[in-house]
Write a protein that holds these residues in place. Structure first.
Motif, mmCIF file in Angstrom:
data_model
loop_
_atom_site.group_PDB
_atom_site.id
_atom_site.type_symbol
_atom_site.label_atom_id
_atom_site.label_comp_id
_atom_site.label_asym_id
_atom_site.label_seq_id
_atom_site.Cartn_x
_atom_site.Cartn_y
_atom_site.Cartn_z
ATOM 1 N N HIS A 105 53.526 42.713 30.653
ATOM 2 C CA HIS A 105 52.428 42.087 29.908
ATOM 3 C C HIS A 105 51.285 41.584 30.778
ATOM 4 N N GLY A 106 51.548 40.689 31.707
ATOM 5 C CA GLY A 106 50.508 39.951 32.390
ATOM 6 C C GLY A 106 49.763 40.740 33.446
ATOM 7 N N ILE A 107 48.448 40.474 33.568
ATOM 8 C CA ILE A 107 47.634 41.063 34.615
ATOM 9 C C ILE A 107 46.472 40.129 34.906
ATOM 10 N N ALA A 108 46.043 40.086 36.165
ATOM 11 C CA ALA A 108 44.878 39.294 36.561
ATOM 12 C C ALA A 108 44.366 39.821 37.887
ATOM 13 N N LEU A 109 43.088 39.557 38.153
ATOM 14 C CA LEU A 109 42.470 39.892 39.429
ATOM 15 C C LEU A 109 41.939 38.624 40.070
ATOM 16 N N SER A 110 42.010 38.568 41.388
ATOM 17 C CA SER A 110 41.429 37.443 42.117
ATOM 18 C C SER A 110 39.928 37.403 41.888
ATOM 19 N N LYS A 114 39.889 41.621 44.964
ATOM 20 C CA LYS A 114 40.628 42.337 45.996
ATOM 21 C C LYS A 114 42.143 42.114 45.943
ATOM 22 N N THR A 115 42.608 41.302 45.005
ATOM 23 C CA THR A 115 44.040 41.088 44.822
ATOM 24 C C THR A 115 44.380 41.263 43.353
ATOM 25 N N LEU A 116 45.390 42.084 43.094
ATOM 26 C CA LEU A 116 45.853 42.357 41.742
ATOM 27 C C LEU A 116 47.157 41.616 41.499
ATOM 28 N N TYR A 117 47.246 40.945 40.355
ATOM 29 C CA TYR A 117 48.460 40.230 39.967
ATOM 30 C C TYR A 117 49.020 40.849 38.686
ATOM 31 N N ALA A 118 50.343 40.905 38.587
ATOM 32 C CA ALA A 118 51.003 41.396 37.378
ATOM 33 C C ALA A 118 52.359 40.717 37.263
ATOM 34 N N ALA A 123 59.260 37.506 37.278
ATOM 35 C CA ALA A 123 58.398 37.095 38.383
ATOM 36 C C ALA A 123 56.967 37.543 38.199
ATOM 37 N N ALA A 124 56.090 36.940 38.997
ATOM 38 C CA ALA A 124 54.702 37.386 39.132
ATOM 39 C C ALA A 124 54.528 37.934 40.537
ATOM 40 N N TYR A 125 53.819 39.066 40.635
ATOM 41 C CA TYR A 125 53.632 39.762 41.907
ATOM 42 C C TYR A 125 52.147 39.898 42.217
#
Length: 476
Positions: A105-110, A114-118, A123-125
């Motif tokens: 489900h989750g996604i975000a960008l810095s 330059k950093t991708l989160y999911a 956990a979150a990576y």
């Protein structure tokens, strides 16, 4: 942070042909493949951008204009778009960025892109990310762990645009009624913020680390930061199959909620980190349908089940109430603001626990300049439907079910529909003459204004859209 080899998470990078439409043409009407044609409110246009996706959930635009899509149980795809103006947007290529069945489900960008989160249920990576090539680095980092639960397994991610390096994560309950959620130490049904600037090599533990913004939040899938004030809002999926004093009240109660959680920039808010009531207290949507309702109005916190000397309406009135309440079981999964903060867009995924289906639409909440909703807390007309299923009796089988929301650089709103595997685009219709689809070149208007239990009277106006940065028996 501990590095994890990408062999378990990444697949080969590849391009595939465009989805749904060719880049050389653009349909003038919505042609859904797995759902009926939605209706669009007067003054707006909507068009289908992509079909054939696998359970698309959260979406995010990168700095190169690629649309990143979390496909639950598959990973993250990058859609390179062909833009022919307005709602004429098509997919010219598709690229796998991260192949990982655990991502859901989750996604975000810095803030610098330059950093991708999911996120997975556990956990979150994070990955180093290059928007020019839609590629990530060779390893991922585990940022936050210890979140595994059953039932509500989405972990919504939000990077603050007001405070550098702050990652918000929302975690839901492990059941329709989760007794563990009354214990702060469980980490269930909470929203927390984690400072990525101070992260250690082992990352954070959700249960013991982070700044708690709220607890007693059954399943607050959508989380947003107001672009001018920095205030944090969430939309909560409330309980199913509710009874009160032995009476079944689940058809119209409790309501879904818009909650306010204060600020990350140090602005004082006395209720920050407080209890919002779950698993005992919920917001009334239709007080008339509740027994012993003499002191209840829309939005009042009330107790379900059999009240006693400890858990009752008096106790519930002491918990933090919602800022707004929505019709029961609509399942709000996302909220985002336009650049001015005057419009809050919400996706309502749709009900399963109601004889007359509710939700299955994208709606707007009007906000004042100070960052507060215009409607009072006891309003039952606080939202206006923009894109909705024309006939909810066909739901959920033949309906789109909106999930993720994202603005592109031109201020157009894109949203995903997981059940139908689709992406749509929505714009203001500058040529509208008061009737939906009045322009001969309109793309996707149905000719009818969406039905709504919360449709405001008069003409609805919004600010210009610009760039902005989810139930028992069903995973939301």
């Amino acid at each position: 942070m501990s590095p994890v080899p990408l062999v378990a998470l990444l697949g080969f990078f590849f391009f595939v042909p465009a989805l749904g439409q060719s880049s050389s043409s653009c349909s003038t009407t919505l042609i859904p493949t797995n759902s009926i044609k939605p209706s669009v409110a007067s003054g707006y246009r909507a068009a289908l951008v992509a079909t054939g996706l696998t359970d698309p959930r959260s979406i995010e635009f990168d700095s190169a204009g690629n649309l990143l899509v979390v496909q639950a149980g598959a990973g993250i795809e990058s859609l390179q778009l062909q833009d022919n103006g307005g709602t004429c947007v098509t997919v010219k290529s598709k690229k796998t960025v991260v192949q990982a069945t655990a991502l859901n489900h989750g996604i975000a960008l810095s803030r610098d892109g330059k950093t991708l989160y999911a996120s997975s249920a556990e956990a979150a990576y994070s990955w180093e990310y290059d928007s020019a090539s839609s590629t990530v680095g060779d390893t991922n980092m585990t940022v936050v762990t210890g979140m595994n639960t059953d039932d509500h397994t989405t972990r919504t991610l939000l990077i603050s645009q007001k405070v550098d390096g702050m990652l918000l994560i929302s975690r839901g309950s492990t059941a329709n009624i989760d007794p563990a959620a009354e214990m702060l130490s469980s980490g269930h049904s909470q929203i927390k913020a984690f400072n990525l600037n101070n992260i250690t090599a082992d990352g954070y533990s959700y249960d013991t680390d982070g700044l708690r913004l709220g607890w007693g939040l059954r399943n607050s899938v959508g989380v947003a930061e107001h672009p001018t004030t920095g205030g944090i809002f969430s939309v909560e999926n409330s309980v199913d199959q509710a009874t009160r004093d032995g009476q079944d009240v689940h058809e119209d109660n409790p309501g879904e909620e818009l909650n306010f959680h204060g600020y990350l920039n140090g602005t004082q808010y006395s209720a920050q980190g407080s209890n919002y009531g779950y698993p005992y207290c919920f917001a009334a949507w239709d007080p008339s349908d509740l027994p012993d309702n003499s002191n209840l109005t829309v939005g009042s916190q009330f107790a379900i089940g059999n009240m006693n000397n400890t858990i009752n309406d008096t106790y519930c009135a002491e918990q933090t109430p919602p800022r707004l309440t929505f019709e029961a079981h609509m399942a709000p999964l996302n909220i985002v603001f336009n650049n001015s903060g005057n419009d809050g867009w919400v996706t309502f995924h749709g009900s399963w626990d109601r004889t007359d289906p509710s939700g299955y639409k994208v709606s707007l909440i009007s906000f004042a300049d100070g960052g507060e909703p215009v409607a009072p807390a006891n309003s039952n007309t606080s939202y206006t439907d923009i894109v909705a299923n024309a006939n909810n009796t066909a739901c959920p089988g033949n309906c789109f079910r909106p999930v993720g929301l994202a603005f592109d650089s031109q201020g157009r709103m894109f949203f995903s529909s997981d059940a139908s595997g689709e992406i749509y685009v929505v714009t203001k219709d500058e040529t509208a003459n008061g009737t939906t689809g009045s322009s001969s070149s309109g793309s996707g208007s149905s000719g009818a204004k969406p039905k709504s239990g919360a449709q405001r009277q008069g003409v609805f106006s919004t600010g210009t859209l610009v760039l902005s940065v989810l139930a028992c028996c069903i995973v939301l």
